[in-house]
Enzyme design. Structure first.
Site, PDB file in Angstrom:
ATOM      1  N   ASP A  21      -8.747  55.495 -13.610  1.00  0.00           N
ATOM      2  CA  ASP A  21      -9.084  55.401 -15.034  1.00  0.00           C
ATOM      3  C   ASP A  21      -8.765  53.994 -15.537  1.00  0.00           C
ATOM      4  O   ASP A  21      -7.628  53.549 -15.447  1.00  0.00           O
ATOM      5  CB  ASP A  21      -8.291  56.439 -15.826  1.00  0.00           C
ATOM      6  CG  ASP A  21      -8.864  56.691 -17.214  1.00  0.00           C
ATOM      7  OD1 ASP A  21      -9.251  55.720 -17.889  1.00  0.00           O
ATOM      8  OD2 ASP A  21      -8.930  57.870 -17.633  1.00  0.00           O
ATOM      9  N   CYS A  55     -13.988  57.078 -22.368  1.00  0.00           N
ATOM     10  CA  CYS A  55     -13.764  57.975 -21.227  1.00  0.00           C
ATOM     11  C   CYS A  55     -14.789  59.098 -21.118  1.00  0.00           C
ATOM     12  O   CYS A  55     -15.450  59.240 -20.085  1.00  0.00           O
ATOM     13  CB  CYS A  55     -12.358  58.570 -21.320  1.00  0.00           C
ATOM     14  SG  CYS A  55     -11.049  57.364 -21.619  1.00  0.00           S
ATOM     15  N   ASP A  97     -13.948  55.252 -14.392  1.00  0.00           N
ATOM     16  CA  ASP A  97     -14.839  55.565 -15.506  1.00  0.00           C
ATOM     17  C   ASP A  97     -15.319  54.312 -16.236  1.00  0.00           C
ATOM     18  O   ASP A  97     -16.496  54.185 -16.553  1.00  0.00           O
ATOM     19  CB  ASP A  97     -14.174  56.540 -16.492  1.00  0.00           C
ATOM     20  CG  ASP A  97     -12.784  56.093 -16.935  1.00  0.00           C
ATOM     21  OD1 ASP A  97     -12.247  55.112 -16.383  1.00  0.00           O
ATOM     22  OD2 ASP A  97     -12.215  56.751 -17.832  1.00  0.00           O
ATOM     23  N   HIS A  98     -14.417  53.372 -16.503  1.00  0.00           N
ATOM     24  CA  HIS A  98     -14.777  52.158 -17.245  1.00  0.00           C
ATOM     25  C   HIS A  98     -13.730  51.098 -16.972  1.00  0.00           C
ATOM     26  O   HIS A  98     -12.749  51.341 -16.262  1.00  0.00           O
ATOM     27  CB  HIS A  98     -14.887  52.440 -18.746  1.00  0.00           C
ATOM     28  CG  HIS A  98     -13.694  53.180 -19.278  1.00  0.00           C
ATOM     29  ND1 HIS A  98     -12.439  52.614 -19.349  1.00  0.00           N
ATOM     30  CD2 HIS A  98     -13.559  54.455 -19.736  1.00  0.00           C
ATOM     31  CE1 HIS A  98     -11.590  53.495 -19.836  1.00  0.00           C
ATOM     32  NE2 HIS A  98     -12.236  54.629 -20.069  1.00  0.00           N
TER      33      HIS A  98
END
Length: 521
Positions: free
Chosen positions: A13, A53, A323-324
């Protein structure tokens, strides 16, 4: 005997793309991920198509751009009519399992308003068996800490700095470790649960999606990870001389800087103003962020070692991504909701265990790939049909040494920045615009990057001469032609990818005919 199908889909994450020593990062060392990359294909220009998210994970699992799934904020429901990688895998006999979270907000239609599924954005994606989802994971982990004698109240103080810790003068606040030991951390707890789950399934087919919270904030890590990196060795962020000068680039950036100057807007239990803090504190924040990555790197190493010990490594498709991204102080910002590359550029490595992928092991792909490509890639590897809704394309050709003859030349990204209950800026009030105007879309090529806002000024960057995106060229008359070209490319991209689930179907005297399949066949 046919080999058992096994898929290990690991997501971290908020991991910046360049933070792998396999890619030559000057500071970060990730030995276990480097070893996996040496046996995988590493995708150098990989981007999530949206943030934060929940929206990012919606795209990751459905293969859809934000403009099509429209779950744009944490808490925005994901339309139940969209299929996803887990639902499709179930159609061919697999039982996808989730250890971690997908941050999926349930579709409220057909549910009673009092349904608990509608009171959280941290629900599981339909199709996954939620063996241990985030709320339970955190509750079980905190219960484990208390059973071991740790003294704290709950989630609000579980990441508090270690009391009584004597910090050296040449270290910043984020050198102070967690009050719990490394062997008791949330990352270790998750790794232990993953290994326990795998240990019971050596002779079975499985599809496991496991999600590590780190290096997501709060920016704090247990010993010894707090001391792995000396802040003096940490690269300084790309930024202008002052926050005020930086904020002149665009109203959206100004609003983000303003938000981050408020206490606890990003990093809890941090006494520093994240915009104006000293260089030492800034470098220490980054050093701690890197240490959090090493927590995950070590956890991944344990999982891979288990697969090798059981012989499953040679039969398992392994994907590592996130995710990012994370701004990490660049442009005086933190988090992932700006228009800069650091918000969107993320790691991706894929290990195909089959012999037909042997020739590509250790290779690095320079083509633009996107998070929407993961869903069709997994289904392609399984031999399952890729649903018509998918905006992404399978990466299998890159793994087998036969890359597609025609591939995208740019990456595409979007952010819906309307206000909501889970963070963000109060955009409607800040800019005097409607909620549906709180949209940005980005097209990013190797040289030019164009950012289009629905109701705010556009931006243009020359990445070849300005890789840090410091100078907006959108108002320069000499770049009007490039602006037009990039805007046309963006429009063409949106026209090609507007929802197309039924567009190739035709009702005819022969019944429903799929002309898309006919053309592809």
């Amino acid at each position: 005997m046919t080999a058992l199908r096994k898929i290990l889909f690991i997501s971290a994450d908020q991991w910046r793309a360049e933070c792998l020593s396999a890619l030559g990062h000057p500071t970060v060392k990730t030995p276990h991920l480097d070893a996996l990359a040496a046996d995988s294909v590493l995708f150098k220009r990989h981007f999530t198509v949206t943030a934060p998210c929940g929206p990012a994970r919606a795209s990751l699992h459905t293969g859809l751009y934000l403009m099509n799934h429209r779950s744009g904020r944490n808490g925005t429901p994901l339309d139940a009519r969209h299929t996803n990688v887990a639902l499709e895998a179930r159609k061919i006999g697999l039982d996808p399992t989730l250890l971690g979270y997908t941050d999926t907000s349930a579709d409220p239609r057909g549910r009673h308003p009092n349904d608990p599924a509608l009171k959280t954005y941290e629900g599981p994606l339909p199709g996954y068996k939620p063996t241990m989802i985030f709320q339970e994971y955190m509750a079980q982990w905190m219960a484990d800490l208390k059973a071991k004698g740790y003294d704290f109240e709950g989630r609000h103080d579980v990441y508090k700095p270690k009391p009584g810790f004597e910090k050296p003068a040449d270290r910043g606040h984020r050198f102070i470790p967690t009050f719990f030991k490394n062997e008791d951390s949330d990352t270790t707890f998750m790794a232990n649960r993953i290994l326990n789950w795998l240990d019971d399934r050596k002779q079975e087919e499985w599809f496991l999606h496991c999600v590590f919270l780190r290096p997501h904030p709060p920016v704090i890590t247990p010993e010894p990870y707090n001391a792995i990196y000396d802040p003096t060795d940490v690269p300084f962020p790309n930024r202008k001389a002052t926050p005020e000068e930086e904020a002149e680039q665009h109203p959206h950036l100004k609003a983000m800087i303003g938000k981050l100057s408020k206490p606890n807007s990003y990093d809890e239990h941090n006494p520093n103003n994240l915009v104006t803090m000293s260089d030492l504190e800034l470098r220490q924040m980054r050093a701690c962020y890197y240490g959090m990555m090493n927590e995950v790197d070590d956890a991944v190493g344990r999982i891979i070692a288990h697969l090798k010990a059981t012989g499953e490594y040679d039969h398992t498709l392994i994907i590592f991504t996130c995710d990012h991204g994370e701004m990490g102080g660049d442009h005086y910002t933190w988090g992932k909701e700006t228009y800069f590359d650091q918000s969107f550029a993320i790691p991706l490595m894929i290990r195909d265990p089959r012999h037909l992928a042997d020739a590509t092991r250790g290779s690095i792909v320079d083509a633009f790939t996107e998070s929407v490509d993961i869903m069709p890639t997994i289904l392609d590897w399984l031999g399952a049909e890729i649903p018509a809704q998918a905006d992404g394309r399978s990466l299998m050709g890159f793994l087998t040494g036969a890359p597609p003859a025609s591939w995208r030349q740019e990456a595409h990204m979007e952010i819906d920045f309307r206000s909501g209950p889970y963070g963000g800026i109060d955009a409607e009030r800040a800019f005097g615009i409607d909620s549906h105007e709180c949209q940005m879309a980005i097209i990013r090529g190797k040289r030019w990057k164009y950012v289009h806002f629905a109701a705010l000024p556009p931006l243009l960057f020359d990445l070849e001469n300005d890789p840090a995106e410091m100078n907006d060229l959108s108002k320069d008359p000499g770049h009007a032609g490039i602006m037009l070209e990039m805007a046309q490319k963006m429009l063409s991209w949106r026209l090609r990818h507007q929802e197309h689930v039924l567009t190739d179907l035709h009702n005819s005297p022969n019944g429903v005919e799929d002309w898309g399949k006919r053309r592809r066949g």
